[in-house]
Structure formats: C-alpha cells, structure tokens
Design an enzyme around this catalytic site. Sequence first.
Site, PDB file in Angstrom:
ATOM      1  N   LEU A  38       0.843  -1.200   0.000  1.00 60.39           N
ATOM      2  CA  LEU A  38       0.000   0.000   0.000  1.00 60.39           C
ATOM      3  C   LEU A  38       0.878   1.251   0.000  1.00 60.39           C
ATOM      4  O   LEU A  38       2.082   1.188   0.217  1.00 60.39           O
ATOM      5  CB  LEU A  38      -0.907  -0.014   1.243  1.00 60.39           C
ATOM      6  CG  LEU A  38      -1.879  -1.203   1.343  1.00 60.39           C
ATOM      7  CD1 LEU A  38      -2.590  -1.210   2.698  1.00 60.39           C
ATOM      8  CD2 LEU A  38      -2.913  -1.133   0.215  1.00 60.39           C
ATOM      9  N   ALA A 316       1.559  15.055  -2.543  1.00 62.64           N
ATOM     10  CA  ALA A 316       0.910  14.047  -1.694  1.00 62.64           C
ATOM     11  C   ALA A 316      -0.061  14.708  -0.712  1.00 62.64           C
ATOM     12  O   ALA A 316      -1.172  14.216  -0.496  1.00 62.64           O
ATOM     13  CB  ALA A 316       1.973  13.261  -0.940  1.00 62.64           C
ATOM     14  N   HIS A 440      13.995  30.711  22.119  1.00 69.23           N
ATOM     15  CA  HIS A 440      15.383  30.954  21.720  1.00 69.23           C
ATOM     16  C   HIS A 440      16.248  29.851  22.291  1.00 69.23           C
ATOM     17  O   HIS A 440      16.081  29.498  23.452  1.00 69.23           O
ATOM     18  CB  HIS A 440      15.852  32.312  22.261  1.00 69.23           C
ATOM     19  CG  HIS A 440      17.305  32.570  21.968  1.00 69.23           C
ATOM     20  ND1 HIS A 440      17.753  32.955  20.726  1.00 69.23           N
ATOM     21  CD2 HIS A 440      18.399  32.459  22.760  1.00 69.23           C
ATOM     22  CE1 HIS A 440      19.072  33.095  20.772  1.00 69.23           C
ATOM     23  NE2 HIS A 440      19.485  32.790  21.994  1.00 69.23           N
TER      24      HIS A 440
END
Length: 461
Positions: A38, A316, A440
């Site tokens: 698949l 996709a 950060h």
Amino acid sequence: MPSYDVIIIGAGPGGYVCAIRCAQLGLKTAVVEGREALGGTCLNVGCIPSKALLHATHSLHEAQHNFAAMGLKAAAPEVDWAQMQAYKQDVIDGNTKGIEFLFKKNKVDWIKGWASIPAPGQVKVGDTTYDAKKIVIATGSEPSALPGIEIDEKTVVTSTGALSLPTIPKSVAVIGAGVIGLELGSVYSRLGAEVTVIEYLDAITPGMDGEVQKTFQRMLKKQGLKFVMGAAVQSVQTAKTGNKVLYKLRKNDKEEALEAEVVLVATGRRPFTAGLGLEALGVEMTGRGQIATNHYATNIPGLYAIGDATPGPMLAHKAEDEGVALAEILAGQKGHVNYGVIPGVIYTHPEVASVGATEEQLKEEGRAYKAGKFSFMGNGRAKAVFAGDGFVKILADATTDRVLGCHIIGPAAGDLIHEICVAMEFGAAAEDIARTCHAHPTFSEAVREAAMACGDGPIHS
Ligand code: NAI
C-alpha cells in the site's frame, strides 16, 4: 455481488487517507490496489524512499564537511550502497506495513488487483465485480517521459529507477531542474557523481519565488551541481559500446552532443488513468489528460476523483487533504480544502519551502505588498549548525498587513513554513507573528524576524 458504500481505486496518499476517513465516518469502505504494498508512488517509489536517500547522503556530507570543524575525528566514511538501499527498503516497508495496520484498525478492506469501472456503481477486479454506492478514483500519476526517449530504468531512468540504481554512477545528466531533478541530483552529487542538470527555462524550479530560485541555484552550484540553462534535450540514446548514454541538447540554436553514465528524465508527471475504462464511461477529461471535477465529482453520478489524476499541484499532501474533504462530503458533511494555503517543500540541503503568493504573482496582480526578509546569518541557532546561508521572506498586504505568502530557503524550511500556513488559515497579519513569543535559540526566530521586517524592522540584522 459484494457491495460497499465506497470503493476507492488507488492506495496512495489520496486514496488511503480518503478510505480511513470514510471508514471513521461510518461508511463501509474498500480500496483496490494492484501494487504489492500500500502507499502508492509516495511510499514505494517517491517521497519516502527519496527522503531516506537524502537523509543518508546528507549525513555523509556532514561527516565529510563539518565533522572536523566540530572536533569530531573519524576515518573518512565509506559508502556501502547495498546497505543504503537496504535501509531505504526498511523505511519503505515500515511505512507501507503501517498503512496495512491502519486499514485493519479502521476496517478498510484491501481488494488486491487492478480495477476497472465497467459501469457506474461497479468496480471490476479480476473476475469479481463489486457494487459501490460511490467510487473514488485516486490513481495518481506516472512520469511523463519525453517523446522518442526510451526509458529502460537502468541507464535512462525516471525517479523510480534513480532510487534503485545497481551502482553509484560516475556521472548523471538530469533533464529538468524541477523538484525531482534537484532532490535526486543532490543525492548522487553527494555520493560523488558528477551531476549536470539541463533545464529548458532560464530559472530552476518553475513557479517558485524568483529570489529563492537564484539563491537556491547558487547554493546547489556551490555543492558541485552543474547547470545548463535554457537548453532543451532533444534525444537520449544508450551507447552500443561502453557504459554510457549519449544525449543531444539544443541551446542558443546550437546542438551539442554529450554523454553521461546515467540520464535521469525528470520533466514532470502526468495523470495515471489507463485501464480504468474512463473513455467508455464518458468521463470528462481536461485538455491535459486530467479527470475534470467539480468539488471532486466527475460528470458521471457517483464517480469522484482526487489527487494527481485531477487538476492542481501534484503533491501528496494536496491529495491527502482532498481525500479527507471528499470523505466528509460522502458522509454528508461539508468537506473543504483551502487551495490558497498548500505548502510546497523541496527536501534538498538546505530545504526550500513556500506557501501562498510569490512576489512575481503579486506584481502581476498589481497588489500593493511589503516584503519582510531575514537572513539566517542573523539566527544564532543556524550559525551554530553551519546553516547561516538562506533567508525567510514574508509577503504581506501593504495596507492590512495580512500575510499573503512566505518563501524560505534554509534549515528546517519544510517545518518552519507551517507556522505561516496556520497564520494564513487564521487570516493573520505579519504583526501577529511578530508579537508571538518564539523560543530561543530556534530556527523559528528567523520567521518571527521576517514578520518584524514587515513592520518596524527585525532586531538581529
Ligand atoms: P517539474 O514539473 O517540477 O519540473 C520539470 C522541469 O523540466 C521543468 O523545469 C521543465 O522546464 C523542464 N523540462 C521539461 N522538458 C525539458 C527538456 N526537454 N529539456 C530540458 N528541460 C526540460 O517536474 P518533476 O521534477 O519531474 O516533478 C513532477 C511532479 O512531482 C511535480 O508536480 C512535483 O511537484 C512532484 N514532486 C514533488 C516533490 C516534493 O514535494 N518534494 C518531490 C518529487 C516530485
């Protein structure tokens, strides 16, 4: 005759996602898939295997170029191509088996074989004909080779053959500077091949922001890729003797004969609909061989189509989103895809990502906009990991400050772009991003600084 609420033809990202959502929404669902595994092109011979090779060869590049600077001493790494291929296959297997598991979990039946549609409401696989209240075509696309060029998938290859070459070639000619050509060109360049990219147009990656195109090409050249721009490949032929392919290109009205060990044809893809019986059914097609749709419905009642077989970007995630939207529509809900916010990513190093309008498009529309740009040179984290080259550019409406597009070339661009996608879905202004606290030290601070550059200016440049 076995019957279903929905039968989906094709188990790529469009088809399998549509099936899972249909089943989750209470529809009795089956998927017809003829491949052994698949996942369609994406999982078997596309996105996933190429990312495995890109990761492996990027790691090689890091070891060769950056390890010593970081005080890491090791013997020069050697490439075991067979093992790299085995690793790639493991990645494919893990992903395709994952879809099988999801099908079982969601009670989606996999009908193995190749489907045709003999009549509305019927799907034929082998000798069995199934009844389906709704049929979804999600058969994807295939490489569109150039006329007269014979692909043997050994020396003259498409992306499929390029992922599984028996040995690493010494030289590769890539026809087409699109996404496939540059990703796979990067893989073989990092593995030591001399890579020449031949592109018909004057710029790489057609449709992308012009500034990104220029920066990207400069960076790839620095990595060793060679470019022949404004040149059309006319013919490709495997030489009778020796290990080489001869090809001819036309540039500035002059013909040139060249050779390479492998030629990769990466000149686009076309919808894959052969064998379905669409012509006999009278399914309306576009001039480009795509299935014409209106909210995923074809002109035949009960017959729908999504993904690469239909108009729009061949991505996709576009197919996946259409799969979910269509499942919702089939279940009586209101499925929707915002086509203005579909990101595009190129998984080279550095990554390139974009969403929304380019500067060129905004100029053409005559829309007043501002461009806030921030270089990764001003980002502490990027500098620490040798990734200061590149930038984030946010385009915002000149009056309302609403974010209209974003273009990133730099570290983790493919992930950073999603902050902008969410902002655009919420109709955010650049100032909304600029006033959001960003941790950060992260690459994402460069996105915030680009947003600041749309206003009173960034801090670190
Ligand atoms: P592409 O359409 O992106 O690029 C093809 C390039 O080939 C164009 O620049 C075109 O001008 C050039 N070309 C065509 N004929 C030529 C000739 N005779 N001589 C020289 N140059 C020529 O197609 P590509 O790269 O094959 O990709 C196909 C599809 O797959 C695209 O829609 C792409 O978006 C998708 N894809 C997406 C990926 C991603 O999202 N990371 C990865 C791989 C594919």
